[in-house]
Design an enzyme around this catalytic site. Structure first.
Site, PDB file in Angstrom:
ATOM      1  N   ARG A  88     -11.983  13.911   4.220  1.00 20.08           N
ATOM      2  CA  ARG A  88     -11.647  13.616   2.826  1.00 20.08           C
ATOM      3  C   ARG A  88     -12.903  13.175   2.095  1.00 20.08           C
ATOM      4  O   ARG A  88     -13.657  12.358   2.601  1.00 20.08           O
ATOM      5  CB  ARG A  88     -10.578  12.532   2.747  1.00 20.08           C
ATOM      6  CG  ARG A  88      -9.845  12.542   1.408  1.00 20.08           C
ATOM      7  CD  ARG A  88      -8.716  11.531   1.380  1.00 20.08           C
ATOM      8  NE  ARG A  88      -7.517  11.999   2.051  1.00 20.08           N
ATOM      9  CZ  ARG A  88      -6.368  11.321   2.055  1.00 20.08           C
ATOM     10  NH1 ARG A  88      -6.284  10.168   1.440  1.00 20.08           N
ATOM     11  NH2 ARG A  88      -5.315  11.799   2.685  1.00 20.08           N
ATOM     12  N   GLU A 119       4.113   2.834   8.082  1.00 23.65           N
ATOM     13  CA  GLU A 119       2.890   2.069   7.817  1.00 23.65           C
ATOM     14  C   GLU A 119       3.072   1.400   6.463  1.00 23.65           C
ATOM     15  O   GLU A 119       3.759   1.943   5.579  1.00 23.65           O
ATOM     16  CB  GLU A 119       1.648   2.965   7.853  1.00 23.65           C
ATOM     17  CG  GLU A 119       1.619   4.075   6.848  1.00 23.65           C
ATOM     18  CD  GLU A 119       0.376   4.958   6.978  1.00 23.65           C
ATOM     19  OE1 GLU A 119      -0.428   4.730   7.889  1.00 23.65           O
ATOM     20  OE2 GLU A 119       0.231   5.880   6.154  1.00 23.65           O
ATOM     21  N   LYS A 163       4.411  10.885   8.156  1.00 22.03           N
ATOM     22  CA  LYS A 163       5.128  10.245   7.060  1.00 22.03           C
ATOM     23  C   LYS A 163       5.657  11.315   6.106  1.00 22.03           C
ATOM     24  O   LYS A 163       5.048  12.373   5.943  1.00 22.03           O
ATOM     25  CB  LYS A 163       4.236   9.235   6.340  1.00 22.03           C
ATOM     26  CG  LYS A 163       2.897   9.730   5.843  1.00 22.03           C
ATOM     27  CD  LYS A 163       2.118   8.557   5.267  1.00 22.03           C
ATOM     28  CE  LYS A 163       0.762   8.970   4.737  1.00 22.03           C
ATOM     29  NZ  LYS A 163      -0.238   9.134   5.811  1.00 22.03           N
ATOM     30  N   ASP A 198       4.202  10.397  -3.964  1.00 23.00           N
ATOM     31  CA  ASP A 198       2.800  10.563  -4.339  1.00 23.00           C
ATOM     32  C   ASP A 198       2.492  12.061  -4.479  1.00 23.00           C
ATOM     33  O   ASP A 198       3.358  12.904  -4.215  1.00 23.00           O
ATOM     34  CB  ASP A 198       1.885   9.832  -3.357  1.00 23.00           C
ATOM     35  CG  ASP A 198       1.801  10.464  -1.988  1.00 23.00           C
ATOM     36  OD1 ASP A 198       2.709  11.236  -1.630  1.00 23.00           O
ATOM     37  OD2 ASP A 198       0.837  10.183  -1.249  1.00 23.00           O
ATOM     38  N   SER A 225       1.471   1.079   3.855  1.00 20.13           N
ATOM     39  CA  SER A 225       1.052   1.758   2.610  1.00 20.13           C
ATOM     40  C   SER A 225       2.069   2.845   2.232  1.00 20.13           C
ATOM     41  O   SER A 225       1.726   3.997   2.051  1.00 20.13           O
ATOM     42  CB  SER A 225      -0.351   2.338   2.771  1.00 20.13           C
ATOM     43  OG  SER A 225      -0.428   3.128   3.934  1.00 20.13           O
ATOM     44  N   ASP A 227       4.048  12.781   0.631  1.00 19.88           N
ATOM     45  CA  ASP A 227       4.225  12.229   1.979  1.00 19.88           C
ATOM     46  C   ASP A 227       4.473  10.723   1.956  1.00 19.88           C
ATOM     47  O   ASP A 227       4.736  10.126   2.999  1.00 19.88           O
ATOM     48  CB  ASP A 227       3.056  12.583   2.907  1.00 19.88           C
ATOM     49  CG  ASP A 227       1.735  11.922   2.535  1.00 19.88           C
ATOM     50  OD1 ASP A 227       1.624  11.399   1.395  1.00 19.88           O
ATOM     51  OD2 ASP A 227       0.805  11.931   3.347  1.00 19.88           O
ATOM     52  N   ASP A 279       1.141  14.498  -2.889  1.00 19.71           N
ATOM     53  CA  ASP A 279       1.447  15.478  -1.833  1.00 19.71           C
ATOM     54  C   ASP A 279       2.775  15.165  -1.147  1.00 19.71           C
ATOM     55  O   ASP A 279       3.119  15.767  -0.129  1.00 19.71           O
ATOM     56  CB  ASP A 279       0.308  15.566  -0.804  1.00 19.71           C
ATOM     57  CG  ASP A 279       0.151  14.304   0.024  1.00 19.71           C
ATOM     58  OD1 ASP A 279       0.418  13.214  -0.514  1.00 19.71           O
ATOM     59  OD2 ASP A 279      -0.230  14.386   1.202  1.00 19.71           O
ATOM     60  N   SER A 295      -3.971  13.698  -0.901  1.00 20.42           N
ATOM     61  CA  SER A 295      -2.836  12.791  -1.049  1.00 20.42           C
ATOM     62  C   SER A 295      -2.864  12.053  -2.391  1.00 20.42           C
ATOM     63  O   SER A 295      -2.807  12.672  -3.441  1.00 20.42           O
ATOM     64  CB  SER A 295      -2.797  11.818   0.130  1.00 20.42           C
ATOM     65  OG  SER A 295      -1.583  11.123   0.156  1.00 20.42           O
TER      66      SER A 295
END
Length: 622
Positions: A73, A434, A448, A332, A436, A336, A334, A175
């Site tokens: 990324r 998780e 996720k 979000d 986040s 996920d 994308d 993401s």
């Protein structure tokens, strides 16, 4: 990766004509200008060269992308450490080489490629174009490619890898990162993101074949190759059918008058969340019109991360008020991850944290399992998982209800791999998360998934409404039953890697060399675990049970007052994150006192361990 690209034959005439006075940099410049066929990124490097911007050239060309918690990324743009056509081709060539070595049936089973809707005009770079180049590298080598004909949620790629029995897959996405970024997420044949040693072996393979092969630039292969298939309809239909396995109250969903608003944050989520609600028997959620369609500029939000809370959910909350919708679900870009907000009786909105949502999901998935399991089902066969920086609420529920709870390193790649191991050993995994706002409900997708999480929370809210309860009221009931778990997570920005390293090294050599702090202000420390070095003072042999992760910084402090706090660097952004949680027993029900204690400890943690003023750290903007 190696400095300034891999060794190669260097055309000395070109170097002499464009010499920077640095042979290493000259080689990297020559490689870029020889290999890059994207006119826009090629011109960016030429312009820097002509204007004598040698430092920026070195920054762009003399280091390479490496795998972090979410694959590769970086910002889109020219250079070996950026996401662009050339670096994606190089990465895919390395993956091809590695997969060819690992799978004798690679050319029978094939490879999955998906993408989101990001793009950058100045670099002529878009997720779809990068996906086409990914596919081209493989198709040119006679590898069958399942290439989605349109943008999809990230969870569709790992799901497709498993469904189609492909050897691996790639999702082009960054993401919830800022609009300038893009990424390259790799999934293994088990449907989980790659972990070590695959990531390191792929990096080695990329280094061995950095020059683009014949055919690697032919992005039209996805339209002409007979071995390219479009898996969209099959995967979408199968996914929605599988989703019904975690639908437990369809009759309530069909009848409910509860309204939901959904925002897809200018990303891929709209169509898929609509279909998911339909699969559960709901009326479609009301979309936020300004955010429903893909927009690579994310023009209505300051950042496309629903985790940032009410400030970025403004449009969806106002629409919900207008439509008298009680619950807002936000995926979000994308799709996920999932944020949830609920309208309260006092007229305010409660935006749930990831840890609070996990308490609700954990209670719900276990309750539904318990009500629907066979008579001979053994609760000791049931598992839930969380990353180690997430709330310990699932641990508390597990202790009381008799199922197993496990922790992993941060990043869903660790959860996905562990879940697959558990499933292969006949275990039942109900839920993993998780903090986040990443949730895995059921095990159809080993990653996720914001689409499934959105519709599960809608069913939960519908069920609770029938009991005259809101999500917020149920959350309090859960805490009163299993003990309050009050957490706070935030971050500081730090754009200087040496400063970050210095902060963590000081913690490892606090009052003396190789001595961790024994207290933080007035708070005594019981145990220290350092995932970077593999140290854990709570273990008899002083070695961490979790795998060592030398590539990132992460230290966890357990305090005598029951608080657990972790400091770590982000795997995808220039951040130092802190996670702190007060884990109380069920009889400790004075929430305000617990919150006050947690806040004081966080202040001590920041003042004594992070020292933002001294270290030039930038506070997270409110």
């Amino acid at each position: 990766m190696g400095e300034c690209g891999a060794p190669g034959d260097v055309n000395s005439n070109v170097l002499i004509a464009r010499s920077t006075g640095d042979a290493q940099l000259d080689k990297a410049v020559w490689q870029w200008l020889s290999w890059d066929k994207n006119q826009k990124t090629k011109e960016q490097i030429e312009s820097l060269l002509q204007n004598g911007k040698h430092k920026e050239l070195r920054d762009r060309l003399c280091c390479r992308l490496t795998f972090g918690t979410a694959g590769l990324r970086s910002a889109m743009g020219a250079g070996f450490c950026y996401i662009n056509d050339l670096t994606v081709i190089q990465s895919t060539q390395g993956i091809y080489k590695y997969l060819e070595r690992c799978f004798s049936d690679f050319k029978q089973r094939g490879f999955v490629v998906g993408y989101d809707t990001r793009g950058q005009v100045t670099s002529n770079c878009s997720s779809k174009k990068l996906a086409k180049l990914t596919a081209a590298v493989l198709l040119a080598k006679d590898v069958p490619v399942y290439f989605f004909s349109t943008y999809v949620p990230t969870p569709f790629v790992p799901y497709a890898v498993q469904q189609l029995k492909a050897v691996a897959g790639v999702m082009i996405t960054a993401s919830h990162n800022r609009k300038e970024d893009n990424g390259y997420k790799v999934y293994w044949e088990n449907g989980a993101q790659i972990t070590s040693p695959h990531d390191k072996e792929i990096i080695k393979c990329i280094e061995e074949c950095v020059e683009p092969w014949n055919g690697s630039w032919n992005e039209n292969l996805v339209d002409t190759s007979p071995i390219r298939q479009d898996p969209l309809k099959k995967i979408c239909d199968c996914y929605m059918e599988d989703l019904k396995k975690i639908c437990y109250h369809r009759e309530l969903n069909v009848q409910t008058n509860l309204k939901f608003v959904h925002t897809s944050f200018h990303g891929v989520g709209h169509d898929y969340v609509q279909l998911a609600f339909k699969a559960f028997g709901f009326q479609p959620p009301i979309p936020v019109p300004e955010q429903k369609d893909p927009d690579p500029d994310f023009s209505t939000v300051k950042c496309p991360n629903p985790e940032e809370g009410e400030s970025v959910l403004e449009l969806s909350l106002r629409l919900a008020e207008k439509e008298n919708a009680k619950v807002v679900v936000a995926t979000d870009p994308d799709a996920d991850r999932l944020a949830v907000a609920e309208h309260q009786e006092n007229g305010c909105w409660k935006v749930f944290t990831g840890n609070e949502l996990a308490a609700l999901f954990g209670w719900w998935m276990f309750s539904c399992w318990k009500e629907n399991c066979s008579e001979d089902a053994d609760v000791k066969n049931v598992y839930m998982l969380a990353t180690t920086v997430s709330s310990k609420i699932l641990r508390a529920i597990a202790l009381k209800e008799g199922f197993h709870f496990e922790e992993t390193l941060p990043g869903f790649k660790w959860i996905g791999s562990r879940v697959k191991d558990l499933l292969d050993n006949g275990k039942v995994v109900l839920f993993a998360f998780e903090e986040s706002i990443g949730f895995m409900c059921g095990t159809s997708v080993l990653d996720k998934d914001g689409v499934s999480a959105a519709v599960v929370i809608a069913e939960m809210a519908t069920y609770l409404e029938g009991k005259n309860l809101t999500l917020a009221q149920k959350l309090i009931e859960i805490y009163e039953t299993y003990g309050y778990h009050i957490s706070k997570t935030s971050y500081f920005l730090c754009y200087d890697p040496p400063t970050i390293k210095r902060i963590f090294e000081k913690l490892r050599n606090f009052d003396a060399p190789q001595a961790y702090p024994k207290c933080c202000g007035i708070y005594n420390i019981l145990h220290v675990r350092d995932i970077t070095t593999g140290y854990d003072s709570s273990q008899p042999n002083k070695k961490s049970v979790l795998p060592v992760s030398k590539s990132s910084q992460m230290i966890t402090f357990t305090f005598q007052n029951g608080c657990v706090a972790t400091l770590r660097t982000s795997g995808t952004e220039p951040k130092i994150k802190y996670y702190a949680e007060m884990c109380a027993l069920p009889e400790q029900s004075d929430r305000s006192m617990l919150e006050e204690e947690l806040q004081k400890l966080i202040e001590a943690l920041i003042e004594n361990f992070l020292e933002p003023g001294k270290n030039g750290l930038i506070w997270r903007s409110a």
